[in-house]
Motif scaffolding. Structure first.
Motif, short mmCIF file in Angstrom:
data_model
loop_
_atom_site.label_atom_id
_atom_site.label_comp_id
_atom_site.label_asym_id
_atom_site.label_seq_id
_atom_site.Cartn_x
_atom_site.Cartn_y
_atom_site.Cartn_z
N PRO A 116 -0.67 -7.19 2.91
CA PRO A 116 -0.70 -8.56 2.44
C PRO A 116 -1.35 -8.75 0.87
O PRO A 116 -1.74 -7.61 0.47
CB PRO A 116 -1.73 -9.18 3.43
N GLN A 117 -1.48 -9.97 0.52
CA GLN A 117 -1.68 -10.01 -0.72
C GLN A 117 -3.49 -10.18 -0.77
O GLN A 117 -3.94 -9.53 -1.66
CB GLN A 117 -1.46 -11.48 -1.17
N ASP A 118 -3.97 -10.77 0.14
CA ASP A 118 -5.57 -11.02 0.06
C ASP A 118 -6.23 -10.25 1.26
O ASP A 118 -6.18 -10.68 2.01
CB ASP A 118 -5.77 -12.62 0.04
N LYS B 2 9.57 -15.18 -3.58
CA LYS B 2 9.52 -13.88 -3.42
C LYS B 2 8.80 -13.57 -1.99
O LYS B 2 9.40 -12.57 -1.15
CB LYS B 2 8.53 -13.00 -4.30
N SER B 3 7.79 -14.29 -1.58
CA SER B 3 6.85 -14.07 -0.30
C SER B 3 8.04 -14.68 0.89
O SER B 3 7.71 -14.03 1.89
CB SER B 3 6.13 -15.26 -0.17
N MET B 4 8.96 -15.70 0.43
CA MET B 4 9.75 -16.15 1.64
C MET B 4 10.59 -15.06 2.16
O MET B 4 10.94 -14.90 3.23
CB MET B 4 10.36 -17.42 1.38
N ALA C 36 4.91 -4.74 0.63
CA ALA C 36 3.65 -4.95 -0.17
C ALA C 36 4.01 -6.32 -0.76
O ALA C 36 4.71 -6.37 -2.04
CB ALA C 36 3.28 -4.01 -0.70
N ASP C 37 3.07 -7.38 -0.58
CA ASP C 37 3.35 -8.77 -1.18
C ASP C 37 2.10 -8.92 -2.27
O ASP C 37 0.91 -9.35 -1.96
CB ASP C 37 3.31 -9.95 -0.02
N GLU C 38 2.39 -8.70 -3.21
CA GLU C 38 1.27 -8.70 -4.54
C GLU C 38 0.20 -7.98 -3.95
O GLU C 38 -1.04 -8.97 -3.87
CB GLU C 38 1.02 -10.02 -4.90
N PRO C 39 0.16 -6.75 -3.55
CA PRO C 39 -0.91 -6.16 -2.91
C PRO C 39 -2.41 -6.01 -3.87
O PRO C 39 -3.50 -5.77 -3.32
CB PRO C 39 -0.47 -4.86 -2.41
MG LIG Z 1 3.81 -15.01 -2.68
#
Ligand SMILES: [Mg+2]
Ligand SMILES: Nc1ncnc2c1ncn2[C@@H]1O[C@H](COP(=O)(O)OP(=O)(O)OP(=O)(O)O)[C@@H](O)[C@H]1O
Lengths: 289, 336
Positions: free
Chosen positions: A93-95, A44-46, A175-178
């Motif tokens: 981003p995620q984190d 997913k992130s890629m 939005a990557d697993e925000p």
């Molecule tokens: Mg990911």
């Protein structure tokens, strides 16, 4: 519905030959929210990184197209593409704890690129940042602009990153697993905030998650990804009522719902996984011939 | 404020450190064999001559007594009189200090420039042959000590292709009436570029010899921490904002990656200052280190004590500056 982003047959391969994405196709409609679900490591992130041009060094795009409206991103020179992405797309981003530069104040982290890349006047950029911080419900935006990241909570930082993503009014936000890195009570608020901002600004949103419950609440369309392959692209309602792919059905069965809150937290059955794996192998062989 | 606290603590420890150094040096150089008085007297001097001189320099008293007499003087700014030159130690030492300071600082700047360039280029070119070449050359540079680099440089730029001066600090013909002993600084202020060029011509090789190992350390460490920083989320986020790779490396990654390197450079800079002793000798550069070797050869006890104390003071000042820089550059410490 015209597509804001369309990815066609995108393949990504590691330098050692391992395939990360296999002929991925998906579309995000203008002003729409598209969910991208799949288990950890599915790629997913890629997909997001390929769109934004931040793939790791070891990965190469080995085929496919990424079109942004009528603009073919793959056909652009690297520099032009970079500035184009900077102006038209953004990432939440995620984190939030690691996504802000620890040695810079918040203000410049939002405003600098408006000035540097988009050529805004400094005062405009600052006014814009203050407005946006207020819009993401940060009290005392002026003080927050002068703060360093370590002085703020995770929820605050994610709000700031959301504000920053909307700053240049991009056409697409990824939005990557925000919310994964936040605690549960804050997760809900942030999710609501993203949905609200998306609706108000009319931005197309590619929403990456492994939580079908979240997808059902915020998305219009969605894709299911497994081992770098899209198994199903679907309209939201259709997916939840008539999932086509066996993996999708198993995934739905494994997800707790409102009507069945404890859920049958069963794993996706091994038989289904085996079927998908065989499909993918078959597909690979076909592609090689 | 935090900065003041750091300064205060450091000042307190500085005094303790210097006192410790004073005690150790004073007693050690009196325990090692060799009589300074014997070296001053012509052959055939009588017992009475020896006794008279011993009394004059206070060597007839017990060592602890001598120590307190000397310490009393030091506290009033009197470091005693050199036995070999019969001049006040403070005058001799302060006269030579500027030469060594200029050499060390120029060497440090060279090391930062070379090391920083290597680290940034290596990061920019990661995964290519250029990075491999940089890794190999810093490895080689590190495994050869500074004085050997001195000899290599003399061979290259003094003998095979003689473009730089191999000895001294300034050509006698150009020795203008300096008001301070900071020749380079003064030449710059007085816009005497002819003199400056001559000074640079003399300083180039000794400074480079001192700089090479430190440049290699900076290059390796900074490249390593840049590499780690480049994987962090805020760097990736900056890329999506449309910034170039160069901007991302120098503006986003570097300010954070530089902190561990800074601490190390502080420690290594004190080693570099220590290295001036041999390098100054090798290039007949008239600094503190060269004077230290003469003082040891002549058993000039007061002079040795003065030089060692000054070196110790230099080391603590360097550490203080590094600590302060660390606080200034790291916002998390500034507000803690
Ligand atoms: Mg990911
Ligand atoms: N820098 C890298 N080098 C090599 N392989 C990588 C690298 N980063 C990720 N991968 C591999 O790429 C694949 C896809 O990773 P990706 O991060 O896109 O998964 P994901 O679906 O986002 O998972 P998650 O839900 O855990 O974030 C994984 O198999 C992972 O091992």
């Amino acid at each position: 519905m015209s597509a804001q982003l369309s990815v066609r047959d995108l393949s990504i391969t590691l330098q050692n030959g391992v395939r990360i994405l296999r002929n991925v196709s998906l579309e995000v409609g203008a002003g729409r929210v598209h969910g991208l679900v799949g288990e950890s490591g599915a790629g997913k992130s890629m997909i997001g990184k390929a769109i934004l041009g931040t793939l790791p060094h070891a990965m190469n795009v080995t085929g496919g197209q990424i079109c942004f409206g009528d603009v073919d991103l793959m056909a652009m020179a690297p520099k032009a593409r970079r500035t184009w992405i900077g102006a038209n797309a953004a990432l939440i981003p995620q984190d939030p704890l690691t996504a802000l530069n620890p040695s810079k104040r918040i203000g410049p982290q939002i405003t600098r690129r408006l000035v540097d890349i988009l050529g805004w006047a400094k005062t405009n950029a600052k006014a814009r940042a203050l407005d946006l911080l207020a819009e993401v419900q940060i009290t005392d935006p002026a003080r927050v602009m002068r703060s360093y990241p370590h002085e703020l909570s995770g929820g605050m930082r994610q709000r700031i990153l959301i504000a920053s993503a909307f700053a240049a009014e991009p056409k697409l936000i990824i939005a990557d697993e925000p919310t994964t890195a936040l605690d549960v009570t804050v997760q809900k608020q942030i999710l609501k905030l993203i949905a609200q901002m998306q609706a108000e600004h009319g931005t197309a949103l590619l929403f990456v998650t492994h939580d079908l419950g979240v997808v059902s609440k915020v998305c219009d369309t969605m894709s299911v990804l497994y081992a770098g392959k899209v198994l199903e692209n679907a309209q939201m309602r259709r997916f939840f009522t008539h999932p086509i792919h066996p993996y999708s059905r198993a995934l739905l069965a494994a997800t707790p719902t409102y009507s069945n809150p404890t859920g049958s937290l069963a794993q996706v059955p091994q038989k289904v996984i085996d079927g998908v794996e065989q499909d993918i192998r078959h597909h690979d062989i076909r592609n090689h011939i | 404020m935090n900065l003041l606290r750091v300064i205060f603590l450091r000042l307190a420890t500085t005094f303790l450190t210097l006192f410790g150094v004073a005690v150790i040096v004073f007693f050690v150089i009196r325990v090692v064999p060799g009589n300074p008085i014997a070296m001053m007297l012509p052959p055939g001097a009588t017992e009475a001559d020896v006794a008279r001189l011993q009394a004059q320099y206070g060597f007839d008293k017990s060592i602890p007594e001598q120590f307190f007499i000397w310490l009393g003087g030091v506290l009033q700014g009197d470091f005693g009189t050199s036995i070999s030159t019969r001049q006040p130690v403070s005058e001799l030492v302060l006269g030579r200090l500027p030469a060594t300071l200029e050499l060390s600082v120029v060497a440090l700047l060279m090391a930062c420039l070379i090391g920083g360039t290597l680290a940034l280029t290596g990061t920019r070119m990661r995964g290519t042959r250029t990075e491999g070449a940089i890794d190999v050359s810093t490895g080689v540079a590190l495994s050869v000590p500074d004085f050997l680099w001195g000899l290599v440089l003399i061979l290259l730029f003094g003998v095979l292709w003689p473009v730089f001066h191999i000895s001294g600090r300034i050509s006698p013909s150009l020795d203008i009436d300096f008001t301070t002993n900071f020749y380079m600084f003064e030449a710059l202020l007085r816009l005497r570029f002819d003199v400056l060029a001559d000074l640079v011509g003399h300083m180039f090789m000794p400074a480079l010899a001192l700089a090479i190992p430190l440049a290699a350390i900076i290059g390796q460490l900074l490249k390593q921490s840049l590499k780690e920083t480049m994987h962090l989320d805020y760097v990736a986020l900056a890329r999506t904002k449309g910034y170039s790779e160069r901007h991302v490396i120098t503006r986003e990654a570097l300010p954070n990656a530089i902190l561990p390197t800074l601490t190390l450079v502080g420690v290594q800079f004190t080693f570099l200052i220590g290295g001036t002793v041999i390098i100054e000798r090798l290039f007949s550069y008239e600094g503190l280190g060269n004077m230290a070797i003469d003082a040891v050869i002549n058993r000039d006890l007061p002079l040795i004590q003065g030089i060692v104390l000054l070196f110790a003071l230099l080391f603590t000042v360097v550490n203080l500056v590094v600590d302060m820089l660390y606080v200034v550059l790291n916002p998390r410490l500034r507000h803690a």
